[in-house]
Write a protein that holds these residues in place. Structure first.
Motif, PDB file in Angstrom:
ATOM      1  N   CYS A 227      -4.619 -10.268  -6.915  1.00  0.00           N
ATOM      2  CA  CYS A 227      -4.716  -9.006  -7.663  1.00  0.00           C
ATOM      3  C   CYS A 227      -6.158  -8.788  -8.155  1.00  0.00           C
ATOM      4  O   CYS A 227      -6.389  -8.253  -9.255  1.00  0.00           O
ATOM      5  N   ALA A 230      -7.057  -5.779  -5.308  1.00  0.00           N
ATOM      6  CA  ALA A 230      -5.913  -5.306  -4.525  1.00  0.00           C
ATOM      7  C   ALA A 230      -4.929  -4.576  -5.445  1.00  0.00           C
ATOM      8  O   ALA A 230      -4.930  -4.734  -6.662  1.00  0.00           O
ATOM      9  N   CYS A 232      -1.621  -4.106  -7.208  1.00  0.00           N
ATOM     10  CA  CYS A 232      -0.545  -4.997  -7.655  1.00  0.00           C
ATOM     11  C   CYS A 232       0.431  -4.230  -8.549  1.00  0.00           C
ATOM     12  O   CYS A 232       0.163  -3.093  -8.943  1.00  0.00           O
ATOM     13  N   PHE A 250       0.484 -10.174  -3.847  1.00  0.00           N
ATOM     14  CA  PHE A 250       0.417 -11.157  -2.764  1.00  0.00           C
ATOM     15  C   PHE A 250      -0.786 -12.071  -2.963  1.00  0.00           C
ATOM     16  O   PHE A 250      -1.883 -11.624  -3.325  1.00  0.00           O
ATOM     17  N   ASN A 252      -2.448 -13.500  -0.724  1.00  0.00           N
ATOM     18  CA  ASN A 252      -3.458 -13.290   0.319  1.00  0.00           C
ATOM     19  C   ASN A 252      -4.252 -12.002   0.110  1.00  0.00           C
ATOM     20  O   ASN A 252      -5.052 -11.617   0.972  1.00  0.00           O
ATOM     21  N   GLY A 253      -4.031 -11.303  -0.983  1.00  0.00           N
ATOM     22  CA  GLY A 253      -4.817 -10.118  -1.288  1.00  0.00           C
ATOM     23  C   GLY A 253      -4.262  -8.828  -0.708  1.00  0.00           C
ATOM     24  O   GLY A 253      -4.881  -7.759  -0.833  1.00  0.00           O
ATOM     25  N   LYS A 254      -3.107  -8.862  -0.109  1.00  0.00           N
ATOM     26  CA  LYS A 254      -2.512  -7.668   0.459  1.00  0.00           C
ATOM     27  C   LYS A 254      -2.073  -6.722  -0.650  1.00  0.00           C
ATOM     28  O   LYS A 254      -1.624  -7.146  -1.712  1.00  0.00           O
ATOM     29  N   ASN A 255      -2.201  -5.433  -0.390  1.00  0.00           N
ATOM     30  CA  ASN A 255      -1.756  -4.441  -1.374  1.00  0.00           C
ATOM     31  C   ASN A 255      -0.228  -4.392  -1.467  1.00  0.00           C
ATOM     32  O   ASN A 255       0.478  -4.537  -0.466  1.00  0.00           O
ATOM     33  N   VAL A 256       0.245  -4.140  -2.675  1.00  0.00           N
ATOM     34  CA  VAL A 256       1.683  -4.024  -2.908  1.00  0.00           C
ATOM     35  C   VAL A 256       2.091  -2.565  -2.787  1.00  0.00           C
ATOM     36  O   VAL A 256       1.424  -1.667  -3.326  1.00  0.00           O
ATOM     37  N   THR A 257       3.181  -2.306  -2.062  1.00  0.00           N
ATOM     38  CA  THR A 257       3.730  -0.966  -1.935  1.00  0.00           C
ATOM     39  C   THR A 257       5.138  -0.934  -2.544  1.00  0.00           C
ATOM     40  O   THR A 257       5.698  -1.971  -2.904  1.00  0.00           O
ATOM     41  N   ASP A 260       7.826  -3.307  -1.151  1.00  0.00           N
ATOM     42  CA  ASP A 260       7.744  -4.753  -1.363  1.00  0.00           C
ATOM     43  C   ASP A 260       8.663  -5.163  -2.525  1.00  0.00           C
ATOM     44  O   ASP A 260       8.217  -5.478  -3.639  1.00  0.00           O
TER      45      ASP A 260
END
Length: 292
Positions: A227, A230, A232, A250, A252-257, A260
């Motif tokens: 976060c 990214a 969160c 996440f 791994n730095g993935k954006n949260v939608t 999720d």
């Protein structure tokens, strides 16, 4: 010429009416009644009457006895336990001291409210630290097990917050910020508990937050920074003199939608856990006060 010689002598029947009697005479008699015969007939009649009375009395006795026997049989047929037990003295003869004893009314004190003990620093005196709020090495919520990572405890609340939250915490007198991070299956969440002196301060601080008021994610102990730049998901709430926040995303730095759902569930679990831990503080102190 003589009279009454040609036929049998008539007899007086005491049971026949006078009009039906044959003339009472004997040969050469002047018609005077035979008093001896009348007396004998009267005695016979009286004996018959006595026999009739005795017979009627015996029948009446038999009838009464039969009625009593029938009543007894009828009473014996009722085997139910209706009414009260027999053989007890009449109500007027029961001693007055046998009445049910009465006791003076008593009222138990109302149970102590756990929220009263977490409403202010004056009553909320139990030990408070990251270890008491977030004990153990893992957390189980609804069958899901989260591994605990790093923890932190600071009196500089603003340093552990981002966006609009530092200003809100400072303005309302935050005294401590205690954080812990949990993770599972590539999802990490940091929960932060901001401590105030009064419930009014915590409630006001929570009301002044918005979607940009976030607690800073805490990496460490096997959890990489998350976060950080990214998107969160964050939550904010308050109970007693505490305001509590979560930020989850996440690792791994993935954006949260919005799709999720596992990330949302993780944040909800840790928000619930923070509330439960704070409320348990109140319960423990209320119980100690009631038993002390």
């Amino acid at each position: 010429m003589s009279y009454g010689q040609g036929g049998p002598q008539s007899q007086w029947d005491p049971w026949k009416p006078h009009s039906q009697q044959q003339s009472w005479s004997s040969g050469g008699d002047d018609g005077t009644p035979d008093w001896a015969a009348l007396a004998e007939a009267s005695e016979t009649r009286n004996k018959r009457r006595r026999l009739l009375f005795i017979g009627a009395g015996a029948l009446a006795t038999i009838a009464v006895g039969t009625a009593v026997a029938m009543a007894v049989v009828s009473a014996n047929k009722d085997t139910g336990a209706s009414g009260g037990p027999t053989g007890l003295p009449a109500s007027a003869s029961v001693p007055s001291g046998s009445a049910t004893p009465s006791f003076a009314p008593t009222s138990a004190p109302p149970p102590l409210d756990p929220r009263d003990f977490i409403a202010s620093a004056k009553k909320d005196t139990a030990p408070l630290s990251a270890a008491t709020l977030f004990p153990g090495t893992q957390l189980t919520m609804g069958g899901t097990v989260y591994k605990k990572g790093a923890t932190a405890d600071t009196t500089n609340c603003a340093s552990a917050a981002g966006g609009t939250l530092p200003k809100v915490l400072t303005a309302n007198g935050c005294t401590r910020m205690i954080r812990a991070t949990y993770s599972k299956d590539g999802i990490a969440v940091t929960v932060g508990v901001a401590v105030f002196d009064t419930q009014a301060q915590a409630t006001k601080a929570k009301s002044q937050t918005n979607d940009d008021s976030i607690v800073t994610a805490l990496p460490g102990k096997g959890v990489k920074p998350f976060c950080d730049g990214a998107t969160c998901r964050s939550t904010r709430n308050a109970v007693g003199r505490y305001a509590y926040f979560t930020i989850s995303g996440f690792a791994n730095g993935k954006n949260v939608t919005t799709k999720d759902t596992k990330v949302f569930r993780t944040g909800d679990d840790l928000q619930q856990f923070a509330f439960d831990q704070i409320y348990r503080r109140g319960q423990a102190q209320a119980s100690a006060a009631a038993n002390g």
